[in-house]
Motif scaffolding. Structure first.
Motif, PDB file in Angstrom:
ATOM      1  N   ASN A  24       0.692  -1.406  -0.018  1.00 55.34           N
ATOM      2  CA  ASN A  24       0.100  -0.261   0.064  1.00 55.34           C
ATOM      3  C   ASN A  24       0.931   1.339  -0.053  1.00 55.34           C
ATOM      4  OD1 ASN A  24      -2.348  -1.474   0.264  1.00 55.34           O
ATOM      5  ND2 ASN A  24      -2.276  -1.312   2.469  1.00 55.34           N
ATOM      6  N   ILE A  25       0.387   2.282  -0.765  1.00 59.75           N
ATOM      7  CA  ILE A  25       1.073   3.242  -0.799  1.00 59.75           C
ATOM      8  C   ILE A  25       0.655   4.082   0.689  1.00 59.75           C
ATOM      9  CG2 ILE A  25       1.448   5.634  -1.872  1.00 59.75           C
ATOM     10  CD1 ILE A  25       0.502   4.324  -4.514  1.00 59.75           C
ATOM     11  N   LYS A  26      -0.499   4.247   0.874  1.00 57.73           N
ATOM     12  CA  LYS A  26      -0.803   4.914   2.243  1.00 57.73           C
ATOM     13  C   LYS A  26      -1.265   3.619   3.231  1.00 57.73           C
ATOM     14  CE  LYS A  26      -4.683   7.627   3.780  1.00 57.73           C
ATOM     15  NZ  LYS A  26      -6.035   8.219   3.228  1.00 57.73           N
ATOM     16  N   LEU A  27      -0.775   3.915   4.338  1.00 54.58           N
ATOM     17  CA  LEU A  27      -1.155   2.840   5.443  1.00 54.58           C
ATOM     18  C   LEU A  27      -2.943   2.983   5.626  1.00 54.58           C
ATOM     19  CD1 LEU A  27       0.201   1.122   7.488  1.00 54.58           C
ATOM     20  CD2 LEU A  27      -0.056   3.089   9.203  1.00 54.58           C
ATOM     21  N   LYS A 103       9.631 -12.503  -3.565  1.00 51.44           N
ATOM     22  CA  LYS A 103       7.966 -11.940  -3.503  1.00 51.44           C
ATOM     23  C   LYS A 103       7.630 -12.845  -2.560  1.00 51.44           C
ATOM     24  CE  LYS A 103       8.102 -11.533  -8.424  1.00 51.44           C
ATOM     25  NZ  LYS A 103       7.783 -12.128  -9.673  1.00 51.44           N
ATOM     26  N   ILE A 104       6.333 -12.209  -1.958  1.00 54.97           N
ATOM     27  CA  ILE A 104       5.683 -12.830  -0.916  1.00 54.97           C
ATOM     28  C   ILE A 104       4.500 -13.368  -1.472  1.00 54.97           C
ATOM     29  CG2 ILE A 104       4.365 -12.206   1.307  1.00 54.97           C
ATOM     30  CD1 ILE A 104       5.998  -9.785   1.465  1.00 54.97           C
ATOM     31  N   LEU A 105       4.182 -14.631  -1.000  1.00 55.17           N
ATOM     32  CA  LEU A 105       3.059 -15.389  -1.697  1.00 55.17           C
ATOM     33  C   LEU A 105       1.818 -15.456  -0.723  1.00 55.17           C
ATOM     34  CD1 LEU A 105       1.796 -17.044  -4.026  1.00 55.17           C
ATOM     35  CD2 LEU A 105       2.690 -19.128  -2.609  1.00 55.17           C
ATOM     36  N   LEU A 106       0.965 -15.162  -1.014  1.00 52.68           N
ATOM     37  CA  LEU A 106      -0.404 -15.180  -0.055  1.00 52.68           C
ATOM     38  C   LEU A 106      -1.118 -16.369  -0.472  1.00 52.68           C
ATOM     39  CD1 LEU A 106      -1.396 -11.555   0.160  1.00 52.68           C
ATOM     40  CD2 LEU A 106       0.235 -12.847   1.697  1.00 52.68           C
ATOM     41  N   ASN A 130       0.112  -3.643   3.964  1.00 51.09           N
ATOM     42  CA  ASN A 130       0.525  -2.471   4.861  1.00 51.09           C
ATOM     43  C   ASN A 130       1.972  -2.939   5.313  1.00 51.09           C
ATOM     44  OD1 ASN A 130      -1.686  -0.601   4.804  1.00 51.09           O
ATOM     45  ND2 ASN A 130      -2.158  -1.249   6.994  1.00 51.09           N
ATOM     46  N   MET A 131       2.248  -3.956   5.190  1.00 47.89           N
ATOM     47  CA  MET A 131       3.755  -4.501   5.748  1.00 47.89           C
ATOM     48  C   MET A 131       5.031  -3.770   5.076  1.00 47.89           C
ATOM     49  SD  MET A 131       3.506  -8.774   5.493  1.00 47.89           S
ATOM     50  CE  MET A 131       5.321  -8.746   5.303  1.00 47.89           C
ATOM     51  N   ARG A 132       5.979  -3.599   6.144  1.00 49.00           N
ATOM     52  CA  ARG A 132       7.104  -2.977   5.486  1.00 49.00           C
ATOM     53  C   ARG A 132       7.831  -3.671   4.681  1.00 49.00           C
ATOM     54  NH1 ARG A 132       8.117  -0.350  11.288  1.00 49.00           N
ATOM     55  NH2 ARG A 132       6.880   1.326  11.200  1.00 49.00           N
ATOM     56  N   THR A 133       7.733  -3.642   3.429  1.00 46.15           N
ATOM     57  CA  THR A 133       8.545  -4.501   2.478  1.00 46.15           C
ATOM     58  C   THR A 133       8.539  -3.870   1.189  1.00 46.15           C
ATOM     59  OG1 THR A 133       8.471  -6.494   1.482  1.00 46.15           O
ATOM     60  CG2 THR A 133       6.648  -5.834   1.627  1.00 46.15           C
ATOM     61  N   LYS A 134       9.682  -4.001   0.295  1.00 44.36           N
ATOM     62  CA  LYS A 134       9.873  -3.592  -1.094  1.00 44.36           C
ATOM     63  C   LYS A 134       9.404  -4.856  -1.901  1.00 44.36           C
ATOM     64  CE  LYS A 134      13.177   0.076  -0.319  1.00 44.36           C
ATOM     65  NZ  LYS A 134      14.335   0.711  -0.690  1.00 44.36           N
ATOM     66  N   LYS A 135       9.011  -6.055  -1.330  1.00 46.90           N
ATOM     67  CA  LYS A 135       8.576  -7.163  -2.162  1.00 46.90           C
ATOM     68  C   LYS A 135       7.207  -7.117  -2.760  1.00 46.90           C
ATOM     69  CE  LYS A 135      11.594 -10.100   0.242  1.00 46.90           C
ATOM     70  NZ  LYS A 135      11.678 -11.518   1.113  1.00 46.90           N
TER      71      LYS A 135
END
Length: 163
Positions: A24-27, A103-106, A130-135
């Protein structure tokens, strides 16, 4: 044995959508809603949640470096789902391995029946982003699962690939 064979044959007839999204760009926040992440079964205090994971035989996922996300609405469990960070992932539904490096898989999200069709699936996906990640986040579902497709698209995921 026969059940596994039928499942294997049926996997070639399934179509799967693979979606992706950036964080997300915005929390984002929602009133009366809390998202919790669990890294092991030992950190879960809710007896009903533990019972559900045991009944559905999903506890072993913690051993495979998966994390459980649980969405609570007014302290009630509404929706659950899993996250995996690794290099490859095997998708049982279509009998195929995909590369997910960096990458993060859901996967395997479920909104309990009492709370379905109220937007909680979209909310859990948005809160996870919202996680802090660049992935990049990836999520997949069967083409035939119209409710999941709609929720994923409403969470600002875009179709990456049809498998």
């Amino acid at each position: 044995m026969i059940k596994n064979l039928i499942k294997y044959i049926f996997s070639f007839l399934q179509t799967l959508y693979l979606f992706e999204s950036k964080k997300n760009i915005k929390l984002l926040t929602y009133k009366n809603i809390t998202l919790r992440k669990f890294n092991s079964i030992n950190t879960i205090k809710d007896k009903n949640l533990k019972k559900y994971l045991i009944k559905e035989k999903k506890i072993q996922r913690f051993n495979n470096n998966c994390k459980l996300f649980v969405l609570f609405y007014k302290k009630n469990i509404v929706s659950i789902g899993w996250m995996y960070e690794g290099k490859t992932w095997y998708i049982e539904e279509v009998n195929k391995k995909i590369t997910i490096k960096n990458k993060i898989l859901l996967f395997d999200y479920k909104t309990f029946e009492k709370y379905q069709k109220k937007g909680f699936y979209v909310k859990i996906l948005n809160l996870i982003k919202n996680m802090r990640t660049k992935k990049i986040f990836l999520i997949y579902c069967l083409k035939s699962n119209k409710a999941s497709v709609k929720g994923i698209i409403n969470s600002n995921f875009s179709l990456k690939k049809i498998i």
